[in-house]
Design an enzyme around this catalytic site. Structure first.
Site, PDB file in Angstrom:
ATOM      1  N   TYR A   1       0.881  -1.224  -0.110  1.00 28.70           N
ATOM      2  CA  TYR A   1      -0.117  -0.147   0.002  1.00 28.70           C
ATOM      3  C   TYR A   1       0.830   1.193  -0.077  1.00 28.70           C
ATOM      4  O   TYR A   1       1.887   1.368   0.890  1.00 28.70           O
ATOM      5  CB  TYR A   1      -0.882  -0.031   1.399  1.00 28.70           C
ATOM      6  CG  TYR A   1      -1.932   1.095   1.292  1.00 28.70           C
ATOM      7  CD1 TYR A   1      -2.893   1.283   0.190  1.00 28.70           C
ATOM      8  CD2 TYR A   1      -1.844   1.909   2.058  1.00 28.70           C
ATOM      9  CE1 TYR A   1      -3.903   2.176   0.250  1.00 28.70           C
ATOM     10  CE2 TYR A   1      -3.051   3.289   2.129  1.00 28.70           C
ATOM     11  CZ  TYR A   1      -3.904   3.012   1.129  1.00 28.70           C
ATOM     12  OH  TYR A   1      -5.023   4.090   1.075  1.00 28.70           O
TER      13      TYR A   1
ATOM     14  N   CYS B   1     -39.773  82.127  -5.519  1.00 29.38           N
ATOM     15  CA  CYS B   1     -40.484  80.998  -4.743  1.00 29.38           C
ATOM     16  C   CYS B   1     -41.253  81.803  -3.752  1.00 29.38           C
ATOM     17  O   CYS B   1     -41.279  82.938  -3.697  1.00 29.38           O
ATOM     18  CB  CYS B   1     -39.673  79.997  -4.275  1.00 29.38           C
ATOM     19  SG  CYS B   1     -38.317  80.623  -3.067  1.00 29.38           S
TER      20      CYS B   1
END
Length: 924
Positions: free
Chosen positions: A342, A808
């Site tokens: 392995y 205004c």
């Protein structure tokens, strides 16, 4: 493990090839014929044969999985990148499930497990294999809870190993599996959070010219991947920072009939030129060399330790220039074919119970090294030596060694042949005597300066005869005696220059990772490969690594933050914790809690300091001009009131405008559009006390001066919960950019908003200040300052048209502006240049009044241009205007700037022609 009568045993291996090899070996030893049939998966067959375990007759069924049977991921609502704040991923629910492509494997296991009494697990004998084993257990016990579960431990696919393992079955190790579960969860949460953060922060913000399509690149972060990148970048920075420095050294040589000896200056080198010249001139003035010491010593060169996975990768890279990833692929194929043991092991020492000579006997017939194997087994040759122990043992597998002799198999590549030969020669070397040599060291004195020369004569090569990958150079020097004098053949002052260290080779990188505890023997090569795949690093023909601009920029950004997320310390501690879990010293929950808490704090700080990352990227890349989530990704504003499952985030739209949207998009399409005039927006820690569901965090806005009326402040601390009138008015005046929507109303939740939020353009909703109807909260008389009420210069509801100039209510010239709402886009209107009055009038209305000779006009405009009364009797501007209509009482009907009807009457005098803020009786 005894039972009555024959028992039915389900055996599961990790790969189809391993299942086939184990079945063939056991069926030959069991005396029963081997039969095979297809399972649900066409790649994973089922083998059947008879066998006896501890004297108990068994009907064996052998099948396999293909690596991990299950995957770990977040629940569906958290899987999409925009589904949540990345910080939520540290506590979001996760699940372990069988993916779609492995459902056939699951069905095979379920069908076979239902009819079996035993389950024997033949998974790889490491922690990862143990985790896969418990995945198989979970699937099988779900359909058969009475299974007797066993574990077969083996390290090579050879007869003696397989038969020994099945006769000595053990129980599976849950602690090993828990350690892998903990690592998987930690890697998932950390990797996903940082990957989403840095990808969405940087991908759209810069031109990443490393790939063709930079819009789809993923700037991944991994707890092992980044420290590995850190090693590469750190060495690269060390090379870049190196400043060459001149030095000088004195070299001496002496040639006689026996040969030449080269003497090295024992000072080594001097960096002061004048000092070196003075010493050299002293030697030139008195050049006679006197031998002060002669040492003879037997020297030994020892063979390597038994082969671990890490050494396999390092030496394959050094000897054959094979990458670690390719090395593991070839080694795995050799293992599955039964030629080596392995290949994933940390062990570098053989057990005393291992029959090492039996392994050597398998190589006696080999044409190349068979003769050396024969010498090893000959007692008279005295070549045999029990191998040294490297001190590492993973308690799972022995060192890598050959299991079967071969001179080359059909289908083997040159790499298969090279790697197999290396494994064999390495094993033969580690059971051999060390090489022996005779070393001689001669020291001389010239004008008080010391020099030395070393010679070596090899007496016995021993293991070097078979281990051709190493050499031991023999240097023969003349014979000297103490007190002998001679005149040097050469005596020179030689200049030199310091050099930086070389780039890290793959072998060097693996050593750094191993020393720091980054990754495991089975995963190190994967981390290196991912760096190359993600364009974080490159590897040259000499297997040396350099960082790319992207890799260097990312490391630089995190380094500037002060968090060494690219350093190995954090991951090293995690790996130590995983080992503690595997031996039972710590629980999985303890490790998860401590690790994730620490990393979440790092993540939050990194996000807080994201400007450092942006600055580092800007050093290497150009800004793309694309906008994504780079500026405000992941900044939570409030809980979503529609899906009730996620949060609303401040984001930038593709055109650069800001918006607030749900994290679960497109599952939830809740969105709040903001004024298109916003240049900056940053979420603050302040919370709105009125809006629900909360908390609703206030946002510090900065508007573009030229795109908003002059009577609005450029800086505004606002709320998107619905209570902010200023934002509503700016949406109406400026629009939302390229796409309009209901101002400040989250789509889909209008019915859920409180009445105080849904009072826009309706005179029936009560004012939040006084509770009266007929006016908006911004125009409530109770909120008007005393100084405003007492202004003697103010003329209510009157406008003077003097020489074409429109004044205004406060007597000042009006500003001419352009509406940007859907119904009145492009239409001009007049309004006060300051906030002293509420004057509003459409330009075409004013022109009509002047044309009709009216010296004054009743003008009532919603505060800051939010509405106004139309005095026109027809449609205007191509049908965009609204006709003035009289109600049943014959009074005037007011409309807003967008044309919607505004109902109500003055609450002071009851007149429907005006509201209380312009009522003539207010001044009385």
């Amino acid at each position: 493990m005894s039972g009555r009568g024959g028992i039915r045993v389900l055996n599961v291996a990790e790969k189809p090839s391993v299942a086939k090899s184990v079945a063939e070996i056991l069926s030959r030893g069991g005396g029963g014929g081997l039969h095979s049939r297809e399972g649900r998966s066409r790649y994973n067959r089922v083998f059947e044969f008879e066998y006896s375990i501890s004297g108990q007759p068994c009907h064996m069924l052998m099948t396999s999985v293909t690596g991990h049977l299950m995957e770990v991921d977040f629940d569906d609502r958290f899987r999409k990148w925009n589904s949540c704040d990345p910080a939520d991923l540290y506590h979001a629910p996760i699940r372990k499930y069988v993916p779609q492509d492995k459902l056939d494997l699951k069905k095979t296991l379920e069908e076979e497990a239902r009819r079996c009494q035993w389950l024997v697990l033949w998974l790889d004998c490491d922690r990862e294999g143990e985790n896969i084993a418990f995945e198989v257990v979970d699937v099988c016990t779900a359909v058969n809870s009475h299974l007797n579960i066993w574990r077969a431990r083996f390290s090579a696919l050879i007869d003696r190993e397989i038969h020994a393992s099945v006769q000595n079955l053990v129980r599976p190790n849950k602690l090993f599996s828990d350690a892998v579960d903990a690592r998987q969860e930690i890697d998932l949460r950390i990797g996903a959070s940082f990957t989403r953060f840095q990808t969405m922060l940087l991908r759209d913000a810069f031109v990443l010219d490393l790939v063709a399509d930079d819009r789809n690149i993923v700037l991944s972060y991994g707890p092992c991947q980044f420290p590995t990148l850190g090693f590469i970048v750190e060495r690269y920075w060390e090379i870049q920072a190196h400043e060459p420095e001149d030095f000088w050294t004195i070299n001496c040589s002496h040639t006689s009939e026996e040969g030449t000896a080269n003497f090295s200056w024992m000072r080594g080198r001097l960096f002061d030129y004048m000092c070196a010249v003075i010493i050299y001139e002293m030697c030139i003035d008195e050049p006679t060399a006197t031998v002060t010491n002669v040492k003879h010593k037997e020297m030994q060169k020892y063979p390597p330790y038994p082969l671990s996975t890490l050494e396999l990768q390092k030496r394959a890279s050094r000897y054959f220039r094979m990458s670690s990833e390719h090395t593991m692929k070839v080694a795995e194929e050799l293992y599955q074919a039964g030629f080596i043991s392995y290949p994933r092991t940390e062990t570098d020492g053989f057990s005393v119970n291992t029959d090492l000579q039996a392994i050597v006997r398998d190589q006696l017939a080999h044409p190349t090294w068979g003769s050396y194997a024969e010498r090893l087994l000959d007692p008279e040759a005295r070549l045999w030596r029990n191998p040294s122990n490297g001190g590492h043992d993973d308690k799972a597998h022995p060192p890598i060694h050959p299991t079967k002799s071969s001179s080359g198999e059909p289908g083997w590549t040159e790499d298969h042949k090279r790697l197999y030969e290396f494994v064999v020669r390495h094993f033969l070397a580690c059971v051999s005597q060390p090489a022996i040599g005779a070393g001689t060291t001669v020291e001389i004195d010239i004008a008080g300066e010391q020099f030395s020369a070393t010679g070596l004569v090899i007496i016995a090569k021993n293991y070097l005869d078979v281990y051709r990958f190493e050499s031991w150079g023999g240097v023969v020097i003349p014979t000297y005696t103490t007190g002998q004098q001679f005149i040097p053949t050469t005596l020179t002052l030689d200049p030199g220059m310091t050099r930086p260290p070389p780039l890290l080779s793959e072998s060097d990188l693996l050593s750094c990772m191993d020393k720091a505890g980054i990754g495991t023997d089975a995963t190190m090569h994967d981390h290196i490969k991912k760096l190359l795949d993600r364009c974080y690093a490159t590897k040259d023909a000499n297997t040396r690594f350099s960082p790319t601009k992207l890799g260097e920029a990312l490391v630089m950004g995190y380094d500037d933050m002060g968090y060494e997320l690219w350093k190995p310390y954090l991951r090293s501690m995690m790996e130590c914790d995983m080992k503690e879990v595997s031996i039972g010293s710590k629980s999985k929950s303890q490790v998860l809690e401590s690790c994730l808490q620490q990393m979440k704090a790092c993540f939050l700080d990194a996000r807080q300091n994201k400007v450092k990352l942006l600055d580092a990227m800007e050093t290497f890349f150009e800004r793309s001009g694309r906008s994504g989530d780079a500026q405000n990704f992941g900044v939570i504003i409030r809980p979503c009131g529609v899906c009730h499952e996620s949060d609303m985030l401040l984001k930038r739209r593709p055109n650069g405008d800001f918006m607030v949207g749900c994290q679960r998009y497109p599952l939830c399409r809740n969105v709040v559009w903001l004024p298109g005039a916003i240049s900056e927006a940053n979420v603050t820690a302040n919370i709105c006390p009125r809006c629900t569901p909360g908390p609703v965090f206030l946002i510090q806005f900065k508007f573009r001066r030229l795109e908003i009326p002059p009577n609005y402040d450029v800086d505004h601390l606002g709320c998107i919960g619905g209570c902010d009138e200023i934002l509503k008015e700016l949406v109406e005046i400026c629009g939302t950019g390229s796409r309009s929507a209901t101002p400040m109303t989250a789509r889909g939740q209008t019915s859920d908003l409180p009445n105080t939020i849904r009072r826009r353009n309706t005179g029936t909703n009560p004012c939040i200040h006084c509770g009266q109807t007929g006016h908006s909260s911004n125009n409530c008389p109770s909120q008007v300052s005393r100084s405003s009420r007492s202004q003697s210069t103010r003329v209510s509801n009157s406008t003077n048209y003097t020489a074409g100039q429109i004044l205004c209510n406060c007597g000042e010239p009006c500003a001419l502006r352009t509406a940007n709402t859907e119904s009145n886009r492009g239409r001009k209107f007049y309004s006060c240049q300051s906030r002293d009055c509420d004057f509003f009038k459409w330009e075409d209305d004013a022109e009509n009044d002047m044309a009709q000779g009216r010296g004054t006009a009743r003008g009532r405009g919603a505060r800051h241009g939010s509405g106004g009364r139309s005095s026109s009797t027809g449609s205007r501007r191509g049908g965009r205007g609204r006709e003035r209509r009289r109600d049943q009482a014959g009074g005037l009907t007011f409309v807003s700037a967008t044309g919607e009807r505004v109902s109500g009457a003055c609450f002071v005098c009851g007149d429907p022609s005006h509201f209380a803020n312009t009522c003539p009786t207010r001044a009385r």
